[in-house]
Design an enzyme around this catalytic site. Structure first.
Site, PDB file in Angstrom:
ATOM      1  N   ARG A   1      42.087  46.575  50.524  1.00 45.40           N
ATOM      2  CA  ARG A   1      41.163  46.293  51.273  1.00 45.40           C
ATOM      3  C   ARG A   1      41.420  46.950  52.983  1.00 45.40           C
ATOM      4  O   ARG A   1      42.569  47.039  53.041  1.00 45.40           O
ATOM      5  CB  ARG A   1      41.139  44.554  51.708  1.00 45.40           C
ATOM      6  CG  ARG A   1      40.626  43.964  50.320  1.00 45.40           C
ATOM      7  CD  ARG A   1      40.693  42.265  50.652  1.00 45.40           C
ATOM      8  NE  ARG A   1      40.348  41.715  49.235  1.00 45.40           N
ATOM      9  CZ  ARG A   1      41.264  41.096  48.562  1.00 45.40           C
ATOM     10  NH1 ARG A   1      42.587  41.286  48.661  1.00 45.40           N
ATOM     11  NH2 ARG A   1      40.700  40.347  47.289  1.00 45.40           N
TER      12      ARG A   1
ATOM     13  N   LYS B   1      44.240  38.215  50.779  1.00 48.17           N
ATOM     14  CA  LYS B   1      43.601  36.976  51.074  1.00 48.17           C
ATOM     15  C   LYS B   1      44.538  35.877  51.093  1.00 48.17           C
ATOM     16  O   LYS B   1      45.136  35.722  49.990  1.00 48.17           O
ATOM     17  CB  LYS B   1      42.337  36.827  50.508  1.00 48.17           C
ATOM     18  CG  LYS B   1      41.124  37.663  50.931  1.00 48.17           C
ATOM     19  CD  LYS B   1      39.849  37.512  50.079  1.00 48.17           C
ATOM     20  CE  LYS B   1      38.749  38.455  50.554  1.00 48.17           C
ATOM     21  NZ  LYS B   1      37.569  38.079  50.043  1.00 48.17           N
TER      22      LYS B   1
ATOM     23  N   HIS C   1      35.129  49.271  52.253  1.00 42.13           N
ATOM     24  CA  HIS C   1      34.761  48.695  50.838  1.00 42.13           C
ATOM     25  C   HIS C   1      34.306  49.457  49.654  1.00 42.13           C
ATOM     26  O   HIS C   1      34.422  49.165  48.398  1.00 42.13           O
ATOM     27  CB  HIS C   1      34.158  47.404  50.948  1.00 42.13           C
ATOM     28  CG  HIS C   1      34.564  46.133  50.457  1.00 42.13           C
ATOM     29  ND1 HIS C   1      35.899  45.596  50.632  1.00 42.13           N
ATOM     30  CD2 HIS C   1      34.340  45.541  49.152  1.00 42.13           C
ATOM     31  CE1 HIS C   1      36.011  44.648  50.052  1.00 42.13           C
ATOM     32  NE2 HIS C   1      34.971  44.632  49.054  1.00 42.13           N
TER      33      HIS C   1
ATOM     34  N   ARG D   1      36.947  51.143  47.969  1.00 42.04           N
ATOM     35  CA  ARG D   1      37.671  49.851  47.194  1.00 42.04           C
ATOM     36  C   ARG D   1      37.019  49.868  45.706  1.00 42.04           C
ATOM     37  O   ARG D   1      37.143  49.812  44.733  1.00 42.04           O
ATOM     38  CB  ARG D   1      37.799  48.697  47.771  1.00 42.04           C
ATOM     39  CG  ARG D   1      38.449  47.318  46.831  1.00 42.04           C
ATOM     40  CD  ARG D   1      38.219  46.405  48.034  1.00 42.04           C
ATOM     41  NE  ARG D   1      38.736  44.901  47.306  1.00 42.04           N
ATOM     42  CZ  ARG D   1      39.810  44.551  46.764  1.00 42.04           C
ATOM     43  NH1 ARG D   1      40.815  45.187  46.807  1.00 42.04           N
ATOM     44  NH2 ARG D   1      39.925  43.253  46.162  1.00 42.04           N
TER      45      ARG D   1
ATOM     46  N   HIS E   1      42.313  40.452  42.842  1.00 41.58           N
ATOM     47  CA  HIS E   1      41.392  39.096  42.738  1.00 41.58           C
ATOM     48  C   HIS E   1      41.984  37.941  41.852  1.00 41.58           C
ATOM     49  O   HIS E   1      42.914  38.139  41.115  1.00 41.58           O
ATOM     50  CB  HIS E   1      40.236  39.722  41.493  1.00 41.58           C
ATOM     51  CG  HIS E   1      39.123  40.633  42.538  1.00 41.58           C
ATOM     52  ND1 HIS E   1      38.434  41.711  41.326  1.00 41.58           N
ATOM     53  CD2 HIS E   1      38.840  41.003  43.513  1.00 41.58           C
ATOM     54  CE1 HIS E   1      37.611  42.453  42.390  1.00 41.58           C
ATOM     55  NE2 HIS E   1      38.014  42.002  43.596  1.00 41.58           N
TER      56      HIS E   1
ATOM     57  N   TYR F   1      32.440  45.372  38.357  1.00 39.14           N
ATOM     58  CA  TYR F   1      32.708  46.807  38.044  1.00 39.14           C
ATOM     59  C   TYR F   1      32.339  47.471  36.503  1.00 39.14           C
ATOM     60  O   TYR F   1      32.092  48.532  36.354  1.00 39.14           O
ATOM     61  CB  TYR F   1      34.150  47.260  38.529  1.00 39.14           C
ATOM     62  CG  TYR F   1      34.325  46.882  39.885  1.00 39.14           C
ATOM     63  CD1 TYR F   1      33.571  47.672  40.771  1.00 39.14           C
ATOM     64  CD2 TYR F   1      35.031  45.768  40.301  1.00 39.14           C
ATOM     65  CE1 TYR F   1      34.102  47.076  42.272  1.00 39.14           C
ATOM     66  CE2 TYR F   1      35.280  45.641  41.449  1.00 39.14           C
ATOM     67  CZ  TYR F   1      34.564  46.217  42.484  1.00 39.14           C
ATOM     68  OH  TYR F   1      35.027  45.556  43.892  1.00 39.14           O
TER      69      TYR F   1
END
Length: 303
Positions: free
Chosen positions: A149, A173, A241, A244, A267, A276
């Site tokens: 990210r 995150k 992004h 990414r 994730h 994806y």
């Protein structure tokens, strides 16, 4: 007071970022203002019920908010009232019967492998001594090669990079850390950049810096990527992004397993990564449409 307590809970117990906390604060404040407009007799948040929330949804939609924006605001409210339930401030959760507007989730924008290869080849710095050119090229290359990210790239420190083991420690995150491997090509670019950076801007804690040696900002990274991706005229969206998304799509199209891509992206669940696979499937459909049998009436796969 209750809102402040909730925001502190997000910050110190859930490790949410400042940006996320500010978004929650704005959403809750906006709803609180709406409640006040309805009646001065209503006591926020105790007197809030499902009908009041639904009326807010209608007002938001009438004011031009998209279903995605409305659902994000509802997510903030759901978290807030769930917290109030845990704190026994309220006995009934007004959000339990509220359903947000339906949204059609768009497929992620991504750059095709051949377009990305051409872009990176053309983006080679004219001079190996030009600090900003070398840095900017590496930023685009690293985002595409690792799938990290923008915030993770900005937060990289020299100590996070292990050239011997060929891996980068990334803090994602909620302060979750993961390791991302890298290849020799990226290693050479990183080491060349560090040499020029140390000479031109000085060595310090942060890996990516401005010419004055200070940590690079997220806004600068965004502008660097947007400027570079603008060279692809067919690309509708141009942001870090997108790189990414491009990394994940390329990995899956070239045989990587979904679980492996999930771990590389950081994730928390496969549901986030599985989008994806849909992107890859759309590419397969386009390829199939080129087949002579698909050109016949009724032969369009997926229609």
């Amino acid at each position: 007071m209750l809102v402040d307590n909730f925001l502190n809970y997000l910050r110190y117990e859930r490790n949410y970022s400042d940006y996320t906390i500010e978004s929650y604060k704005k959403d809750i404040s906006q709803f609180e203002a709406f409640v006040s407009e309805q009646s001065v007799c209503l006591n926020f948040p105790v007197d809030v019920d499902a009908d009041l929330v639904r009326n807010w949804i209608v007002q938001l939609m009438d004011n031009g908010y998209s279903p995605v924006s409305v659902n994000r605001k509802l997510s903030s409210l759901k978290s807030f009232f769930k917290y109030l339930m845990k704190q026994k401030v309220i006995s009934v959760n007004p959000m339990r019967m509220v359903v947000g507007p339906k949204t059609k989730k768009p497929l992620p924008y991504f750059v095709k492998d051949r377009d990305m290869e051409m872009l990176l080849d053309e983006d080679q710095p004219v001079s190996d001594e030009d600090f900003e050119s070398v840095r900017n090229h590496l930023i685009v290359e690293m985002l595409y090669d690792t799938g990290m990210r923008r915030s993770e790239l900005v937060g990289l420190q020299d100590a996070d990079i292990d050239y011997e083991l060929m891996q980068i420690k990334v803090t994602g995150k909620r302060n979750k850390q993961r390791l991302i491997p890298f290849a020799n090509g990226l290693k050479e670019l990183m080491q060349k950049y560090q040499q020029i950076r140390n000479r031109e801007a000085g060595s310090g804690k942060w890996f990516f810096v401005r010419s004055n040696g200070e940590q690079i900002s997220a806004a600068i990274v965004y502008n660097i990527v947007k400027r570079k991706l603008s060279e692809i005229p067919t690309l509708a969206k141009r942001s870090p992004h997108v790189l990414r998304h491009s990394f994940a799509t390329s990995m899956l199209n070239n045989g990587a397993e979904l679980n492996a891509v999930k771990d590389l992206l950081g994730h928390s669940s496969l549901a986030s990564t599985s989008v994806y696979t849909h992107t890859s499937f759309e590419e397969l459909k386009k390829v199939y449409h080129a087949h002579p049998r698909a050109q016949k009436e009724g032969g369009h796969y997926g229609n």
